[in-house]
Each structure stands twice: as C-alpha cells, then as structure tokens.
Design an enzyme around this catalytic site. Structure first.
Site, short mmCIF file in Angstrom:
data_model
loop_
_atom_site.label_atom_id
_atom_site.label_comp_id
_atom_site.label_asym_id
_atom_site.label_seq_id
_atom_site.Cartn_x
_atom_site.Cartn_y
_atom_site.Cartn_z
CG MET A 246 21.81 12.73 3.50
SD MET A 246 22.82 14.09 2.90
CE MET A 246 21.88 14.64 1.50
CG PHE B 126 -10.40 -9.62 11.20
CD1 PHE B 126 -9.17 -10.09 11.65
CD2 PHE B 126 -10.65 -9.61 9.83
CE1 PHE B 126 -8.21 -10.54 10.76
CE2 PHE B 126 -9.70 -10.07 8.93
CZ PHE B 126 -8.47 -10.53 9.40
CD GLN B 127 -7.58 -7.41 7.87
OE1 GLN B 127 -8.42 -7.16 7.02
NE2 GLN B 127 -6.38 -7.90 7.59
CD GLU C 132 -1.76 -2.39 1.59
OE1 GLU C 132 -0.55 -2.63 1.87
OE2 GLU C 132 -2.67 -3.23 1.71
C1 LIG Z 1 17.92 15.30 2.11
C2 LIG Z 1 17.17 16.56 1.88
C3 LIG Z 1 17.85 17.75 1.69
C4 LIG Z 1 17.18 18.93 1.40
N1 LIG Z 1 17.89 20.06 1.13
C5 LIG Z 1 17.25 21.17 0.66
C6 LIG Z 1 17.98 22.32 0.18
O1 LIG Z 1 19.19 22.36 0.18
N2 LIG Z 1 17.25 23.35 -0.30
C7 LIG Z 1 15.88 23.34 -0.35
O2 LIG Z 1 15.30 24.29 -0.86
N3 LIG Z 1 15.19 22.30 0.12
C8 LIG Z 1 15.83 21.20 0.61
N4 LIG Z 1 15.09 20.12 1.04
C9 LIG Z 1 13.62 20.19 0.99
C10 LIG Z 1 13.02 20.86 2.22
O3 LIG Z 1 12.98 19.93 3.27
C11 LIG Z 1 11.60 21.39 1.93
O4 LIG Z 1 10.79 20.34 1.48
C12 LIG Z 1 11.58 22.47 0.87
O5 LIG Z 1 12.59 23.41 1.09
C13 LIG Z 1 10.23 23.18 0.88
O6 LIG Z 1 10.05 23.83 -0.33
P1 LIG Z 1 9.08 25.09 -0.48
O7 LIG Z 1 9.45 26.15 0.49
O8 LIG Z 1 9.08 25.43 -1.91
O9 LIG Z 1 7.67 24.59 0.04
P2 LIG Z 1 6.55 23.49 -0.42
O10 LIG Z 1 6.65 22.41 0.57
O11 LIG Z 1 6.67 23.20 -1.84
O12 LIG Z 1 5.31 24.35 -0.04
C14 LIG Z 1 4.68 25.17 -0.95
C15 LIG Z 1 4.23 26.48 -0.32
O13 LIG Z 1 3.48 27.16 -1.32
C16 LIG Z 1 2.17 27.41 -0.88
N5 LIG Z 1 1.25 27.22 -2.01
C17 LIG Z 1 0.76 26.06 -2.51
N6 LIG Z 1 -0.04 26.31 -3.57
C18 LIG Z 1 -0.05 27.65 -3.74
C19 LIG Z 1 -0.69 28.51 -4.66
N7 LIG Z 1 -1.48 28.04 -5.64
N8 LIG Z 1 -0.49 29.84 -4.53
C20 LIG Z 1 0.30 30.33 -3.54
N9 LIG Z 1 0.94 29.55 -2.64
C21 LIG Z 1 0.77 28.22 -2.75
C22 LIG Z 1 1.92 26.45 0.26
O14 LIG Z 1 0.96 26.98 1.14
C23 LIG Z 1 3.30 26.31 0.87
O15 LIG Z 1 3.55 27.33 1.81
C24 LIG Z 1 15.77 18.94 1.36
C25 LIG Z 1 15.08 17.76 1.59
C26 LIG Z 1 15.75 16.57 1.82
C27 LIG Z 1 14.98 15.32 2.03
C1 LIG Z 2 12.17 5.92 5.38
C2 LIG Z 2 13.40 6.65 5.75
N1 LIG Z 2 14.23 6.14 6.69
C3 LIG Z 2 15.38 6.80 7.01
C4 LIG Z 2 15.71 7.99 6.41
C5 LIG Z 2 17.00 8.72 6.79
N2 LIG Z 2 17.90 8.77 5.64
C6 LIG Z 2 18.01 9.86 4.85
S1 LIG Z 2 19.06 9.63 3.57
C7 LIG Z 2 19.41 8.07 4.04
C8 LIG Z 2 20.37 7.21 3.25
C9 LIG Z 2 19.94 6.96 1.87
O1 LIG Z 2 20.84 6.05 1.29
P1 LIG Z 2 20.82 5.75 -0.27
O2 LIG Z 2 19.43 5.49 -0.70
O3 LIG Z 2 21.82 4.71 -0.57
O4 LIG Z 2 21.23 7.15 -0.89
P2 LIG Z 2 22.65 7.90 -0.88
O5 LIG Z 2 22.58 8.94 0.20
O6 LIG Z 2 23.72 6.91 -0.64
O7 LIG Z 2 22.72 8.53 -2.24
C10 LIG Z 2 18.72 7.74 5.21
C11 LIG Z 2 18.81 6.46 5.91
C12 LIG Z 2 14.80 8.48 5.46
N3 LIG Z 2 15.00 9.65 4.85
N4 LIG Z 2 13.67 7.79 5.12
#
Ligand SMILES: Cc1cc2nc3c(=O)[nH]c(=O)nc-3n(C[C@H](O)[C@H](O)[C@H](O)COP(=O)(O)OP(=O)(O)OC[C@H]3O[C@@H](n4cnc5c(N)ncnc54)[C@H](O)[C@@H]3O)c2cc1C
Ligand SMILES: Cc1ncc(C[n+]2csc(CCOP(=O)(O)OP(=O)(O)O)c2C)c(N)n1
Ligand SMILES: [Mg+2]
Lengths: 163, 572
Positions: free
Chosen positions: B479, B112-113, B50
């Site tokens: 990471m 159940f479930q 799922e």
């Molecule tokens: C490993 C990892 C590293 C990351 N590193 C970075 C990084 O270096 N830089 C980075 O930027 N992010 C990074 N992120 C992502 C970060 O965590 C956020 O998800 C991201 O920055 C949010 O983007 P956003 O501000 O565009 O918001 P979104 O989450 O895209 O939110 C959208 C916003 O727009 C508004 N909105 C929606 N529809 C409309 C509309 N029609 N009109 C007006 N407003 C609207 C919503 O209300 C909301 O406030 C990383 C994520 C991970 C997993």
């Molecule tokens: C479901 C889930 N568990 C744990 C994490 C924490 N986490 C972020 S990046 C990462 C490693 C990812 O490894 P891989 O897919 O090999 O990518 P790489 O960073 O090596 O490119 C982990 C464990 C997560 N983001 N999501």
C-alpha cells in the site's frame, strides 16, 4: 462567532480533564474556561467561551454532550443571558496619572482594592466588552498585571440549567 | 456473599456472561490472577503481547456482538494495550479492559510500573474509570459493561489499584442493582416526525443511493436493512465496515464505495439525488474531496450518535436513533402508504447503474506465471463457499479481500478500518476462532503486517485455534509502495521488506503447518489442502506479483466521479 456554553458536569476526579482534553484533541478554540462546584455538591458547573463557525460550534456541543460525565449543557449565546467576569488589574499610577486612573475606575464602576506610591489594584466586574473597554482606556503602557477570571453566565428569566 | 476484589471481578464477569478473558499477568494484577486460578467458569487466554489481547478480544466482539474482555497489568501492560484500545475505539467496538494500577496510596509517586492509564487512554476510549474503593468495584464493572455495549459502542477501561484486590479483604457482593447514570442516556428511538419526513424524501427520489455502514453491523440490523432495501429496489453500497450487512452477491448491491470502491458505487454517489446514509459516518476515505461530494443530493442520515450527524457533511434529514428501530419504522410507513417511487425513473437509474457496471472495474489481468493477489482471494472465496469468517490486516491485501470476497452475512468481515492497525488480523482471527471453534476462520494478511503480532502463533498453538493465514507476500509494504508509485515518482523509500523470514520454517517452529505457493496453478489445490487440515493452523505464504496495485482508486483531492482505473484493463 463567540459562544458561551454552560455545562453541568458530574463532580468527579478527571471530569474536567475530559472537557479540556476534548478541546485540545479536536482543535477547538477555548477563550476561557471556568469551573466551580454548584449548590448541588455532586455537580460542577463549567463555563466555556469559545468561537468557531456554526458547524464547529454544533460539533463542540455534540461532543461535549457525548462525554459520559456531562449531565446537561446550554449554549447561552442562543438565548437571553447575563455574562459576568471579574478582573483584578494592577496599574502603574504616578503623578497626574493617579487621578486619571481613579476617575476611569469610577466611570467603569470598579473598586480600588490596594494603593501603593506607584500602583493601584482595581477590581472590575462586567462582561467581556466592558472589561476590554476598561483595559483599553487604561492603556497598555500602564498595565502591570492583568488577572481575569474568565466569563460565567446565566440565562435570564425562568430558564435554568439544573437537573 | 463476601468477596475479595479479585473475586468481585470474576463474579461480575460471570454476571455479564463473559466466556473469555484475554490477558497477561504482572505485579499489579497478581491478586486477580490468583482469583482466576481458583475458578473455571471464565476461560483465560494467555496471549504473548498485550496488543494481541486487545485485538483478540476485539475480533471476538466483532464476530459475536458481545463485548470483548481484556486484563493487563499496570505500566507497560497498559501501554501495550493502547493500540488495540484505539483500534476498537475508531470502529466503535464494545470492549472492557481491566488494567491493574499501583496501590492507591502510591498513585502519583512515580511508583514502580506506574503510568497514568486513565490519562493515556482518555482520548481513545468511550469512557474510563479509576476504581475508587473495593466497595464501588462491582458497581463500576457494571457501569463499564453498560457504557461499552449501549448507544454507540466502544472500549471502556477500568483501572483498578492493586490494594483493592487484596485477598482476604472482602465486601458483600451484590450485582442486582440496575445501572443508574443520569449523565449517560443514549438515544434509542428515532423521532417519528423526522422518520416520516425521511420517508417522504426517500419516496420522491429519482436517482437514490442507499449508503450503509458499520452501524448496521453493530446494531445487528442487516435483516431490517435488507427488507428496507428490497422494498424500495434502490441500489445499495456499503462502506468497508458495512460489508456483509447487505448480501454482496445480491444484484441490488453495487459494491463498496469510497477510495477503493467500485466505479458504479462512486458514480452513483456523485449522480444521486437522494442519499440514504444508514449507520455510516462520512469518513474521508468514503467522501473523497468534500467539495464534490454528492453535489446533487438531499441527504437522510440515520445514526445513533448525534455527533456523527453533520460532522463532515451537512445533511437534510437527520435521524438520531438505533438503525434497526428506525429502519423498522420506515418499512412500516412505506408498507402502509400507496405512495411509491417513480418506477420509470428508478428503472432508468438502474439502466445507468448497469451501464457503469459494464465497465467491470474490478477486472484484472490474469497471469499463468505469477500469482495475482486478487486471484488468491477469489480462490479463497470458492474454497470457503463464501462463508468464512475473514479477518485482515492493513494494506493492499485488505482492500483486495474487501473487493474480491463478497460477504453475504454480517460479522464475517473483520478488519481495522478507522485506525488501520497493522498487526490486527492474526490475533483477531484467534479471538473469532475461540468464539466459533467449528467455523472456518481465515486471516488475510501481508508479509509486513503479519510480523507485527506474529508472536500470537504461540497462543494459537496453546489454545488450538486452527485458523488459516493467507499471506499475500509481495515483498513490499504494498500500500505504501502504491502511493509512492503514484505520488512520489516511484521513489520507494523504505517500503521494501528486506530480510524476510522463511515463513514456512517460522510457522513450523511455532508448531504449525507452513506452505509456500508461488505458481498460479497451485493456488486452488493448496487452499484445498490447507482447509482439509481442520485441526491445524496453516500459514499459506503466497508469493504474489510485486507490482500489482489496488484499483479503482480515488486519489487525494479527487471526487467520486474521477476514479483512476486499472491501466492494464484500459489498454485491453
Ligand atoms: C487502507 C484503508 C483503506 C480504506 N479504504 C476505504 C474505502 O475505500 N471505502 C470505505 O468505505 N472505507 C475505507 N476504509 C475505512 C475507513 O477508514 C473507515 O473506517 C470507514 O469508511 C468507516 O465506515 P463507516 O462509515 O461504516 O463507519 P463505522 O466506523 O463503522 O461507524 C459506524 C457509524 O454507525 C453508528 N452506529 C453504531 N451503532 C449504531 C446503531 N445501533 N444504530 C445507528 N447507528 C449506529 C456510529 O455512531 C457511527 O457513526 C479504509 C481503511 C483503510 C485502513
Ligand atoms: C501499525 C501501522 N504502521 C504503519 C502503517 C502504515 N501502513 C499502511 S499499509 C502498510 C503496508 C502494509 O504492508 P503489508 O502488510 O505487506 O501489506 P500489502 O500492502 O503489501 O498488502 C503500512 C506500513 C499502519 N497502517 N499500521
Ligand atoms: Mg506486502
């Protein structure tokens, strides 16, 4: 700062838990929360007493408004309003203390609802300050049980929270 | 028309123009599955877990802009869907999840479930409904689609007790009544006074930055953003979620900002005097340390959700409204006035920007011995003419995809930013490919992430989705390893991926094509070969440099102007 927020909510199953869940999930303070139906059976009214910095309270209000079942809300502390809470308190009352407790109850315009040889049950209505002052006056050693309803509030004058 | 609950659902989905439903059967939804069997207008995609259903529906929604639809059974079906629901919630993705529930008379009896699906999903949905009766089912479905797709979009769960879908128990079906919800009235148009105020501030800027995010993609407003930005000639930076909303190959684009953003974008943020935030939510990955965030800037913020405004950062000119409409109005006002920004100051600002860019912060050391992950992404960009749909998982590979694959169109870059859900990429790619059977769909992943929903390779075979999986296999949770290298004195606690499967054999056993690539000189040719197999799913296992890190980087507690750069470059 302390804020008292009144919320009109769709009277639907689960709506209250969304409000309560919001406060716990986002780590907001709840001092008290009361809920009851309104004159319109499709709506409930919640009164929440909370506290936080201006930024936090602004977020609380926005997040509450964002809940799909919230119809309307108002931060009563921003306007002129009346606040009331009801308290039932069971106090130890023996010997000379009995007279003193009765005197305090009169001063605070409370009512004695039940009397036994050693206790009184007193009803008091007022705002937070009055209730706290009364509890202080009774003294912590004499309190057997304190039951507070939580605050409710209403705006003064023409303003009304309704749809 | 008299219909049973199962038929009501099908008719409602038809009315909503639903093409696909991603699901998995079970006791509580068997009546619904029986109704599905009887029809062929809605295509049901049988996933293998799922979680896969939710990510596939989510990928479909991100690529098309239409809501993704999921059908799961009660109990474990619903709990398995939670990760995908939360993923969609954090990135504001429109989705409707229909979950079966035990019969209404058994609710609360630990039947159940039975799980309290409404309670479990409450904190990670935009809204959820427990259907109260067969009579209200159609109306509830209509409300669910309405809430999921309007305002700030998000997932909505509809929990339907089994007895309301009993075959033979029917109600008249009428879907024509418009949705009426007095308690739900999302804002659309920005306040004209605020918009004018914002334009005044924007035109007074000497060192402006346009910081736009996922809201521009969600609001289908990249045309308006592009027009607005070109009219002003201000530098544009995008969040991870906003990539593609402004063409990344445009000289006005200065790259992504934030933790792994470019040096120039982050320096621009630090030094700007007016920040124009558009559909972005000041996430902590973007702002870094709040104390030193945009210390000199006045801030305009356009967002459809009032709660996004001044949540993390206090702004000066808030505008609540739909980005497309607000940007359109701003363009009109700017076009109608003679007032223009101080062009000398803007030229000077661009000169500063170009100086920062000359640092070439994304340059990396090439190697002819070991495959550099960045080089694979650059080769992928060439092989797909920069025009593929690219989904990703979570980790270093995600950041490299964001940095080295410049997206020129919105909805091409599909990743889990807010929740950062490993396992998202493969099922999401499947959803995208179903929506666009003739487009090139790629999933950039890591050897750890891809194993989290690997079972969907089976679904891909069943429905013939010829996605290309680019696995940057560094034998590490890269990471995690990177953080351990920087912050835990290289104590690599449980971040090594031991006992990896043979990905080629694994893919082959699922009936697809697998390729192993470990020489830098084979990168381009293997990609070419894979993309020539138009009808096959190909898993490309790139054995990459184990020690490579994502640069530049803002470490915890640091500001935008304190980036850590690639050390191999600084020595050079
Ligand atoms: C490993 C990892 C590293 C990351 N590193 C970075 C990084 O270096 N830089 C980075 O930027 N992010 C990074 N992120 C992502 C970060 O965590 C956020 O998800 C991201 O920055 C949010 O983007 P956003 O501000 O565009 O918001 P979104 O989450 O895209 O939110 C959208 C916003 O727009 C508004 N909105 C929606 N529809 C409309 C509309 N029609 N009109 C007006 N407003 C609207 C919503 O209300 C909301 O406030 C990383 C994520 C991970 C997993
Ligand atoms: C479901 C889930 N568990 C744990 C994490 C924490 N986490 C972020 S990046 C990462 C490693 C990812 O490894 P891989 O897919 O090999 O990518 P790489 O960073 O090596 O490119 C982990 C464990 C997560 N983001 N999501
Ligand atoms: Mg890895």
């Amino acid at each position: 700062m302390r804020h008292i927020i009144a919320v009109l909510l769709e009277n639907e199953a689960g709506a209250l838990s969304r409000v309560a869940g919001l406060f716990s999930a986002r780590g907001y303070n709840i001092e008290s929360l009361t809920v009851a139906p309104t004159g319109d059976p499709t709506l409930s009214r919640i009164t929440i007493v909370t506290s936080g910095t201006e930024r936090v309270v602004e977020q609380i209000i926005k997040q509450l408004n964002k809940l799909v079942e919230v119809v309307r809300l108002t931060d009563l502390s921003e306007i002129s309003y009346i606040e009331r809470e009801i308290m039932l308190v069971k106090v130890r009352a023996v010997d000379s203390g009995r007279e003193e407790v009765k005197r305090l109850t009169d001063i605070f315009r409370g009512r004695i609802l039940d009397v036994t040889e050693s206790t009184y049950i007193i009803e008091l209505t007022g705002d937070d300050q009055k209730i706290t002052a009364f509890l202080d006056a009774l003294g912590p050693d004499n309190l057997v049980e304190v039951v507070r309803s939580g605050a409710t509030g209403i705006a003064r004058g023409e303003k009304a929270l309704k749809i | 028309m008299e219909l049973s609950g199962g038929q009501v659902l099908i008719e409602a989905l038809k009315e909503e123009d639903v093409e696909f439903i991603f699901g998995y059967p079970g006791g509580a939804v068997l009546h619904i599955y029986d109704a599905l069997y009887e029809q062929n207008s809605i295509k049901h995609i049988l996933v293998r877990h799922e979680q896969g259903a939710t990510h596939a529906a989510d990928g479909y929604a991100r690529a098309t802009g239409k809501p993704g639809v999921v059908l799961v059974t009660s109990g474990p079906g619903a709990t398995n869907a939670v990760t995908g629901i939360a993923t969609a919630f954090m990135d504001s993705i429109p989705m409707v999840v229909i979950s079966g529930q035990v019969q209404s008379r058994f609710i609360g009896s630990d039947a159940f479930q039975e799980v309290d699906c409404i309670g479990i999903t409450r904190p990670c949905v935009k809204h959820n409904f427990l259907v109260e009766s067969l009579e209200t089912f159609a109306e509830t479905m209509k409300k669910a689609f309405h809430v999921a797709t309007t305002g700030r979009p998000g997932p909505v769960v509809v929990d339907i007790p089994k007895d309301f879908t009993t075959p033979g128990v029917t109600v008249p079906f009428d879907y024509s009544k418009p949705v009426e919800m007095r308690s739900y009235t999302p804002a659309v148009d920005g306040h004209p006074g605020q918009i004018r105020k914002a334009v005044d501030l924007i035109l007074s800027a000497k060192r402006p930055m346009i910081y736009s995010g996922g809201g521009v993609v969600l609001g289908d407003a990249s045309e308006q953003l592009t027009k607005f930005s070109r009219l002003l000639n201000y530098p544009v930076t995008n969040t991870l979620m906003g990539l593609g909303a402004f063409p990344s190959t445009d000289p006005q684009f200065v790259g992504m900002l934030g933790m792994h953003g470019t040096y120039e974008a982050n320096m621009g943020m630090h030094d700007c005097d007016v920040l124009i935030a558009i559909g972005a939510r000041f996430d902590d990955r973007v702002t870094g340390e709040l104390e030193s965030f945009c210390p000199h800037a006045k801030i305009v913020h356009v967002d459809i959700d009032p709660a996004s405004i001044s949540k993390n950062v206090k702004v000066d000119v808030p505008i609540v409204g739909n980005v497309g409409q607000v940007l359109g109005e701003m363009v009109k006002i700017i076009e109608a006035t003679d007032k223009r920004a101080d062009s000398e100051a803007i030229d000077e600002w661009w000169a500063q920007m170009r100086a920062w860019q000359s640092k070439d912060c994304l340059a990396y050391e090439l190697s002819d011995k070991v495959i550099k992950p960045q080089a694979v992404i650059e080769a992928l960009w060439r092989a797909t003419n920069g025009d593929a749909y690219v989904t990703s998982d979570v980790g270093q590979h995600q950041m490299w995809a964001a940095q080295y694959y410049p997206f020129d169109k919105p909805r091409r870059w599909i990743n889990s930013g807010g929740l950062g859900t490993m396992g998202f990429g493969l099922p999401a790619a499947m959803g995208v490919q179903l929506a666009f059977p003739d487009e090139t769909v790629v999933c950039v992943t890591g050897e750890a992430s891809v194993q989290m929903c690997i079972q969907e390779l089976s679904t891909c075979l069943q429905y013939g989705t010829p996605i290309k999986i680019i696995c940057l296999n560094n034998r590490y949770m890269g990471m995690v390893r990177q953080w351990q290298e920087f912050s835990y004195e290289k104590r690599y606690s449980h971040s090594y991926m031991d006992a990896l499967p043979d990905f080629v054999k694994l893919t082959e056993s699922y009936g697809h094509v697998g390729m192993n690539i470990d020489k830098p000189s084979d990168v381009d040719s293997s990609l070419k070969e894979a993309f020539e197999m138009k009808d096959r799913l190909v898993f490309l296992n790139f054995v990459t440099d184990q020690t490579e890190n994502v640069y530049p980087m803002i470490e915890a507690g640091k500001g935008h102007h304190e980036m850590r750069m690639n050390p191999s470059r600084e020595l050079a």
